[in-house]
Scaffold this motif. Structure first.
Motif, PDB file in Angstrom:
ATOM      1  N   ASP A   1       0.863  -1.129  -0.017  1.00 17.28           N
ATOM      2  CA  ASP A   1       0.110   0.150  -0.199  1.00 17.28           C
ATOM      3  C   ASP A   1       0.929   1.120   0.047  1.00 17.28           C
ATOM      4  N   GLU A   2       1.725   1.427   0.855  1.00 10.97           N
ATOM      5  CA  GLU A   2       2.821   2.539   0.935  1.00 10.97           C
ATOM      6  C   GLU A   2       3.483   2.597  -0.218  1.00 10.97           C
ATOM      7  N   ALA A   3       3.872   1.695  -1.043  1.00  9.18           N
ATOM      8  CA  ALA A   3       4.610   1.716  -2.356  1.00  9.18           C
ATOM      9  C   ALA A   3       3.977   2.436  -3.280  1.00  9.18           C
ATOM     10  N   VAL A   4       2.509   1.609  -3.464  1.00  7.18           N
ATOM     11  CA  VAL A   4       1.743   2.104  -4.376  1.00  7.18           C
ATOM     12  C   VAL A   4       1.453   3.871  -4.144  1.00  7.18           C
ATOM     13  N   LYS A   5       1.086   4.242  -2.974  1.00  2.00           N
ATOM     14  CA  LYS A   5       0.585   5.555  -2.689  1.00  2.00           C
ATOM     15  C   LYS A   5       2.014   6.537  -2.949  1.00  2.00           C
ATOM     16  N   ASP A   6       3.145   6.212  -2.621  1.00  2.00           N
ATOM     17  CA  ASP A   6       4.452   6.653  -3.340  1.00  2.00           C
ATOM     18  C   ASP A   6       4.515   6.709  -4.631  1.00  2.00           C
ATOM     19  N   ALA A   7       4.125   5.787  -5.437  1.00  2.00           N
ATOM     20  CA  ALA A   7       4.171   6.029  -6.874  1.00  2.00           C
ATOM     21  C   ALA A   7       3.203   6.735  -7.239  1.00  2.00           C
ATOM     22  N   LEU A   8       1.958   6.858  -6.753  1.00  2.00           N
ATOM     23  CA  LEU A   8       0.890   7.722  -7.022  1.00  2.00           C
ATOM     24  C   LEU A   8       1.500   9.244  -6.686  1.00  2.00           C
ATOM     25  N   ALA A   9       1.927   9.361  -5.826  1.00  2.00           N
ATOM     26  CA  ALA A   9       2.208  10.669  -5.355  1.00  2.00           C
ATOM     27  C   ALA A   9       3.320  11.288  -6.446  1.00  2.00           C
ATOM     28  N   LEU A  10       4.235  10.423  -6.772  1.00  2.00           N
ATOM     29  CA  LEU A  10       5.092  10.721  -7.875  1.00  2.00           C
ATOM     30  C   LEU A  10       4.344  11.260  -9.250  1.00  2.00           C
ATOM     31  N   ALA A  11       3.660  10.325  -9.513  1.00  2.00           N
ATOM     32  CA  ALA A  11       2.694  10.387 -10.720  1.00  2.00           C
ATOM     33  C   ALA A  11       1.837  12.009 -10.593  1.00  2.00           C
ATOM     34  N   ARG A  12       1.356  12.200  -9.656  1.00  2.00           N
ATOM     35  CA  ARG A  12       0.461  13.638  -9.641  1.00  2.00           C
ATOM     36  C   ARG A  12       1.338  14.631  -9.542  1.00  2.00           C
ATOM     37  N   SER A  13       2.595  14.485  -8.805  1.00  2.00           N
ATOM     38  CA  SER A  13       3.544  15.680  -9.255  1.00  2.00           C
ATOM     39  C   SER A  13       4.147  15.936 -10.546  1.00  2.00           C
ATOM     40  N   LEU A  14       3.955  14.899 -11.506  1.00  2.00           N
ATOM     41  CA  LEU A  14       4.476  14.773 -12.752  1.00  2.00           C
ATOM     42  C   LEU A  14       3.210  15.754 -13.783  1.00  2.00           C
ATOM     43  N   LEU A  15       2.036  15.455 -13.236  1.00  2.00           N
ATOM     44  CA  LEU A  15       0.821  16.263 -13.838  1.00  2.00           C
ATOM     45  C   LEU A  15       1.254  17.757 -13.948  1.00  2.00           C
ATOM     46  N   LYS A  16       1.915  18.353 -12.986  1.00  2.00           N
ATOM     47  CA  LYS A  16       2.230  19.944 -12.911  1.00  2.00           C
ATOM     48  C   LYS A  16       3.268  20.186 -13.901  1.00  2.00           C
ATOM     49  N   GLU A  17       3.995  19.166 -14.592  1.00  2.00           N
ATOM     50  CA  GLU A  17       5.224  19.504 -15.657  1.00  2.00           C
ATOM     51  C   GLU A  17       4.374  20.232 -16.832  1.00  2.00           C
ATOM     52  N   LYS A  18       4.899  21.302 -17.080  1.00  2.00           N
ATOM     53  CA  LYS A  18       4.693  21.903 -18.829  1.00  2.00           C
ATOM     54  C   LYS A  18       5.158  21.015 -19.692  1.00  2.00           C
ATOM     55  N   PRO A  19       4.319  20.952 -20.820  1.00  2.49           N
ATOM     56  CA  PRO A  19       4.610  20.042 -21.960  1.00  2.49           C
ATOM     57  C   PRO A  19       6.016  20.575 -22.393  1.00  2.49           C
ATOM     58  N   LEU A  20       6.737  19.664 -23.301  1.00  2.00           N
ATOM     59  CA  LEU A  20       7.698  20.208 -23.940  1.00  2.00           C
ATOM     60  C   LEU A  20       7.508  21.157 -24.860  1.00  2.00           C
ATOM     61  N   SER A  21       8.279  22.344 -25.117  1.00  2.00           N
ATOM     62  CA  SER A  21       7.933  23.192 -26.234  1.00  2.00           C
ATOM     63  C   SER A  21       8.976  23.305 -27.302  1.00  2.00           C
ATOM     64  N   VAL A  22       8.545  23.102 -28.567  1.00  2.00           N
ATOM     65  CA  VAL A  22       9.390  22.914 -29.678  1.00  2.00           C
ATOM     66  C   VAL A  22       9.450  24.261 -30.423  1.00  2.00           C
ATOM     67  N   PRO A  23      10.497  24.810 -30.588  1.00  2.00           N
ATOM     68  CA  PRO A  23      10.650  26.341 -31.561  1.00  2.00           C
ATOM     69  C   PRO A  23      10.133  26.003 -32.917  1.00  2.00           C
ATOM     70  N   ARG A  24       9.265  26.824 -33.278  1.00  2.00           N
ATOM     71  CA  ARG A  24       8.707  26.926 -34.588  1.00  2.00           C
ATOM     72  C   ARG A  24       9.393  28.030 -35.508  1.00  2.00           C
ATOM     73  N   GLN A  25       9.423  27.499 -37.072  1.00  2.00           N
ATOM     74  CA  GLN A  25       9.790  28.378 -37.943  1.00  2.00           C
ATOM     75  C   GLN A  25       8.908  28.513 -39.100  1.00  2.00           C
ATOM     76  N   SER A  26       9.323  29.733 -39.801  1.00  2.00           N
ATOM     77  CA  SER A  26       8.647  29.637 -41.183  1.00  2.00           C
ATOM     78  C   SER A  26       9.072  28.600 -41.997  1.00  2.00           C
ATOM     79  N   CYS A  27       8.350  27.854 -42.725  1.00  2.00           N
ATOM     80  CA  CYS A  27       8.703  26.762 -43.765  1.00  2.00           C
ATOM     81  C   CYS A  27       9.348  27.347 -44.628  1.00  2.00           C
ATOM     82  N   LYS A  28       9.368  28.725 -45.224  1.00  2.00           N
ATOM     83  CA  LYS A  28      10.065  29.243 -46.292  1.00  2.00           C
ATOM     84  C   LYS A  28      11.496  29.301 -45.808  1.00  2.00           C
ATOM     85  N   ASP A  29      11.579  29.396 -44.460  1.00  2.00           N
ATOM     86  CA  ASP A  29      12.987  29.618 -43.958  1.00  2.00           C
ATOM     87  C   ASP A  29      13.771  28.390 -43.736  1.00  2.00           C
ATOM     88  N   CYS A  30      13.139  27.193 -43.754  1.00  2.00           N
ATOM     89  CA  CYS A  30      13.348  25.838 -43.304  1.00  2.00           C
ATOM     90  C   CYS A  30      14.694  25.433 -44.391  1.00  2.00           C
TER      91      CYS A  30
END
Length: 108
Positions: free
Chosen positions: A64-93
């Protein structure tokens, strides 16, 4: 499949790199949960929409304690911001000259 053997691509071309057997070990979320919390995990669903693409739903079994600890970590990861990929104009690629996106007219 190699990067220079593709006729067309949607976005930047990529190729498949074959690695020799034993070169690397696949390490999944299931492996991480076992290593970090000594629990067993099973995939019960995968995929998603609206930012959850590539996600997995896991059933976790263990003390039980191990499962609760794993869930706590998973919940903390929900606060992470998604990765952001810089975009550029296709004409400049300069990366993919045969990219299909270059044929799409820019939005005004």
């Amino acid at each position: 499949m190699g990067i220079n053997r593709l006729d067309y691509s949607l976005g930047q071309r990529c190729g498949l790199a074959l690695l020799p057997a034993g070169f690397a070990r696949i390490y999944t979320e299931i492996d991480a949960l076992k290593t970090l919390f000594a629990v067993e995990a099973t995939i019960v669903a995968a995929g998603g929409v609206s930012g959850s693409e590539g996600s997995v739903m896991l059933a976790i079994n263990g003390p039980d304690e191990a499962v609760k600890d794993a869930l706590a970590l998973a919940r903390s990861l929900l606060k992470e911001k998604p990765l952001s990929v810089p975009r550029q104009s296709c004409k400049d690629c300069r990366v993919s000259s045969n990219c299909v996106f270059k044929e799409i007219p820019p939005k005004d």
